[in-house]
Design a protein around this motif. Structure first.
Motif, PDB file in Angstrom:
ATOM      1  N   SER A 227       0.826  -1.208   0.000  1.00 51.62           N
ATOM      2  CA  SER A 227       0.000   0.000   0.000  1.00 51.62           C
ATOM      3  C   SER A 227       0.860   1.258   0.000  1.00 51.62           C
ATOM      4  N   GLY A 228       0.380   2.295  -0.684  1.00 54.92           N
ATOM      5  CA  GLY A 228       1.128   3.552  -0.692  1.00 54.92           C
ATOM      6  C   GLY A 228       0.601   4.501  -1.739  1.00 54.92           C
ATOM      7  N   TRP A 229       1.457   5.440  -2.104  1.00 54.17           N
ATOM      8  CA  TRP A 229       1.077   6.514  -3.025  1.00 54.17           C
ATOM      9  C   TRP A 229       2.207   6.772  -4.030  1.00 54.17           C
TER      10      TRP A 229
ATOM     11  N   SER B 217       7.479   7.721  -4.870  1.00 54.20           N
ATOM     12  CA  SER B 217       6.383   7.007  -4.218  1.00 54.20           C
ATOM     13  C   SER B 217       6.738   6.814  -2.754  1.00 54.20           C
ATOM     14  N   THR B 218       5.680   6.684  -1.938  1.00 52.02           N
ATOM     15  CA  THR B 218       5.876   6.501  -0.492  1.00 52.02           C
ATOM     16  C   THR B 218       5.043   5.307  -0.028  1.00 52.02           C
ATOM     17  N   PRO B 219       5.480   4.622   1.028  1.00 52.23           N
ATOM     18  CA  PRO B 219       4.688   3.509   1.561  1.00 52.23           C
ATOM     19  C   PRO B 219       3.575   4.011   2.487  1.00 52.23           C
ATOM     20  N   ASN B 220       2.597   3.165   2.676  1.00 50.88           N
ATOM     21  CA  ASN B 220       1.517   3.424   3.655  1.00 50.88           C
ATOM     22  C   ASN B 220       0.881   4.791   3.428  1.00 50.88           C
ATOM     23  N   GLN B 221       0.826   5.652   4.476  1.00 47.02           N
ATOM     24  CA  GLN B 221       0.251   6.992   4.296  1.00 47.02           C
ATOM     25  C   GLN B 221       1.321   8.078   4.426  1.00 47.02           C
TER      26      GLN B 221
END
Ligand code: FE2
Length: 244
Positions: A167-169, A184-188
């Motif tokens: 999960s991430g963005w 990109s980044t993980p989680n929130q």
């Protein structure tokens, strides 16, 4: 009349109504204030109303996903963020960005929910039912300068979104040297956080948590990413670029 069309009619009727009451400089001021508010880089702690109906982004993003995503997932981030702020004596009248910039000094609950709330508030604003928005000339010139072309940028962004494990963005951000970067980044997590590998101001992000697409796309994250471009609000992104 479809719900989304009815809403558009009501909104445009209201705008016409206000326009009929306010003319000249007063109406211009109102429009400027609306434009400025829409592009504001600051996000507070409360969840803001969606600017469009749940089904407005169909078929790219389906109504049931939007309703659950906005009310349940994003709603919970805001609620939990405010709980963390109360427990950790954070002033919720100040911009959330101030907390995110020093997130390493706060709890995991603040990091997950502060990021979760910020990321989703930005995400909703970055989407639009209009299918014809395009990057401004200035943003397009910067994209061409930093990525070679809009297609190369989209390809790099899509790769970042696909490659994010779990999960991430995925993000388009402007760093302190005014350079456009895909990350990109993980989680929130997000690029505003002091713990981010790549730091800067996000112009827009794409949520690649399964809750954002699984009902419609199941395991086909690449299809979700392809369709995201159809509802990306380039007008909003271009305004953020100017203000970044
Ligand atoms: Fe999400």
């Amino acid at each position: 009349m479809k719900k989304s069309s009815r809403r558009k009619f009501i909104v445009s009727s209201a705008t016409v109504g206000i326009g009929a009451m306010l003319t000249g400089p007063a109406f211009g001021k109102l429009l400027a204030a609306e434009k400025s508010a829409a592009a504001s880089t600051h996000i507070g702690f409360d969840q803001q109303p969606l600017a469009y109906a749940y089904d407005a982004l169909e078929p790219a993003i389906d109504a049931v996903t939007m309703e659950i995503h906005y009310n349940k997932h994003a709603g919970a981030y805001s609620k939990n963020l405010k709980e963390a702020a109360l427990a950790e004596a954070v002033d919720t009248k100040k911009p959330l960005e101030d907390v995110l910039a020093k997130i390493s000094k706060y709890s995991v609950k603040m990091r997950n929910n502060g990021g979760g709330h910020y990321n989703h508030e930005l995400f909703w604003k970055s989407l639009t039912p209009k299918t014809s928005t395009q990057p401004s000339d200035k943003l397009l010139a910067a994209i061409n300068q930093h990525f070679g072309s809009i297609d190369k940028f989209k390809s790099q962004f899509a790769e970042a979104a696909k490659a994010r494990f779990g999960s991430g963005w995925a993000w388009l951000l402007v760093n302190s040297d005014k350079k456009l970067i895909v990350s990109s980044t993980p989680n929130q997590d997000n690029p505003l956080m002091d713990i981010a590998e790549v730091k800067g101001t996000p112009l827009f992000g794409l949520d690649v948590w399964e809750h954002a697409y699984y009902l419609k796309y199941q395991n086909r994250r690449p299809d979700y990413i392809d369709n995201f471009w159809k509802v990306l609000n380039w007008d909003f992104v271009s305004e953020r670029f100017i203000n970044s």
